[in-house]
Design an enzyme around this catalytic site. Structure first.
Site, PDB file in Angstrom:
ATOM      1  N   GLY A  46      -2.632  -6.707 -10.416  1.00 40.45           N
ATOM      2  CA  GLY A  46      -2.426  -5.430 -11.084  1.00 40.45           C
ATOM      3  C   GLY A  46      -2.987  -5.421 -12.498  1.00 40.45           C
ATOM      4  N   CYS A  66       0.831  -1.201   0.000  1.00 39.35           N
ATOM      5  CA  CYS A  66       0.000   0.000   0.000  1.00 39.35           C
ATOM      6  C   CYS A  66       0.867   1.253   0.000  1.00 39.35           C
ATOM      7  CB  CYS A  66      -0.923   0.005   1.209  1.00 39.35           C
ATOM      8  SG  CYS A  66      -2.026   1.435   1.255  1.00 39.35           S
TER       9      CYS A  66
END
Length: 345
Positions: A219, A107
């Protein structure tokens, strides 16, 4: 929906489930969202939102560990950088029955950086190794890592192998790699999900270089077609984030058949009907309708009636007295879909 398991799933079952997982997403993958996703797929591995170890250990916010037994297999994602604090948080997660404890090393938000965890830890693989070793010592639940390929000016070809070697030496054998760098300065968390280029080939090379590790890729994956392609290329798992949230039926309805070889058939309409008893229980317990239906708005995305479905729920679910009847009204605007109808904008 009957529960898949009232107890923790076994190691082999979680490894199998990790062929496809729904990414941990702050403010999105709460227990209501996960309950919906479990109806859509009995097999996929589900993740909580990130829960910080300080919130559990120092703040006593144990309500953040709440989940429904039907969610198994379900993983708890922790954020933190203090090995002993993470060990205590791991014990708390294991005690309530989570099937996996995942450490967030991906993150990029400022709030996370200020706590010295998340993607900034890509710069400190030795500390991450200490953290996961302490976590693994704290319970018999598998400890895993979700990371980036690097941060800022790091060279992923050098950084990522070093990171995998040092943390796997501490006992981690399962990694989910978000195939982008994170830029900790200059890009927002949202921009970090889109702007840094994807490097799927690097993640594939990591799997080839470390065949003993279970490596999932994350992703930019927005379809089961791409998920199947990546699995066929030798990766052990695929993690899907925003597409699974915004278009859950597109990703999860066919997942059990296409990814796991099952025969289960379910439609988005079926899922709504299966959600109704859960919604009733939530309302009876003092909950609000929109706390659940906000996660259901994308169920019919691209299909006839989707706009009316979203409009009815988004405009009315926060009103006093809103309940199951409103969901049934919204559903009445959507034609039953069996896979043969043409999708519309």
């Amino acid at each position: 929906m009957g529960p898949k398991s009232q107890a923790r799933s076994g190691f082999a079952e979680v490894q199998h489930a990790a062929r496809l997982s729904v990414a941990p997403m702050m403010d999105w993958t709460d227990r209501h969202c996960r309950y919906l996703h479990r109806i859509l797929s009995r097999e996929a591995l589900l993740y909580t939102e990130m829960v910080t170890a300080p919130a559990l250990v120092q703040g006593g916010a144990l309500h953040l560990l709440d989940y429904n037994p039907e969610e198994h297999p379900v993983a708890l994602q922790l954020g933190g950088s203090d090995p002993q604090e993470l060990a205590k948080a791991t014990r708390l997660g294991a005690d309530v029955g989570y099937d996996e404890i995942n450490l967030n090393v991906g993150c990029p938000s400022d709030r996370v950086q200020s706590g010295t965890f998340g993607a900034v830890l890509m710069r400190q693989p030795e500390l991450v190794a200490d953290c996961v070793a302490a976590m693994a010592e704290a319970s018999d639940v598998e400890v895993t890592i979700k990371c980036r390929i690097g941060v800022d000016e790091q060279e992923p070809e050098e950084v990522l192998p070093d990171f995998l070697e040092k943390t796997s030496a501490a006992g981690v054998t399962r990694f989910t790699i978000h195939a982008r760098k994170a830029w900790l300065q200059g890009l927002s968390p949202k921009e970090n999900r889109d702007i840094p280029p994807l490097d799927y080939d690097l993640v594939k090379r990591m799997k080839a270089a470390y065949p003993h590790l279970h490596i999932s890729i994350n992703g930019g994956i927005a379809s089961l077609d791409l998920a199947e392609e990546l699995l066929a290329a030798g990766l052990d798992g695929v993690m899907i984030g925003r597409a699974a949230y915004h278009n859950p039926a597109d990703i999860l309805v066919e997942a059990d058949r296409r990814i796991y070889g099952g025969a289960r058939q379910i439609t988005a309409h079926d899922a709504v009907r299966e959600m109704l008893p859960y919604i009733e229980r939530h309302l009876d317990g003092g909950g609000k309708l929109h706390q659940i239906t906000r996660h259901m708005l994308g169920l019919f995305s691209g299909r006839p009636g989707a706009r009316a479905w979203r409009r009815v729920l988004s405009e009315n679910a926060t009103k006093p007295g809103a309940g199951v009847a409103l969901v049934e009204e919204a559903l009445s605007h959507v034609a039953e879909f069996d896979g043969s109808e043409a999708r519309s904008a």
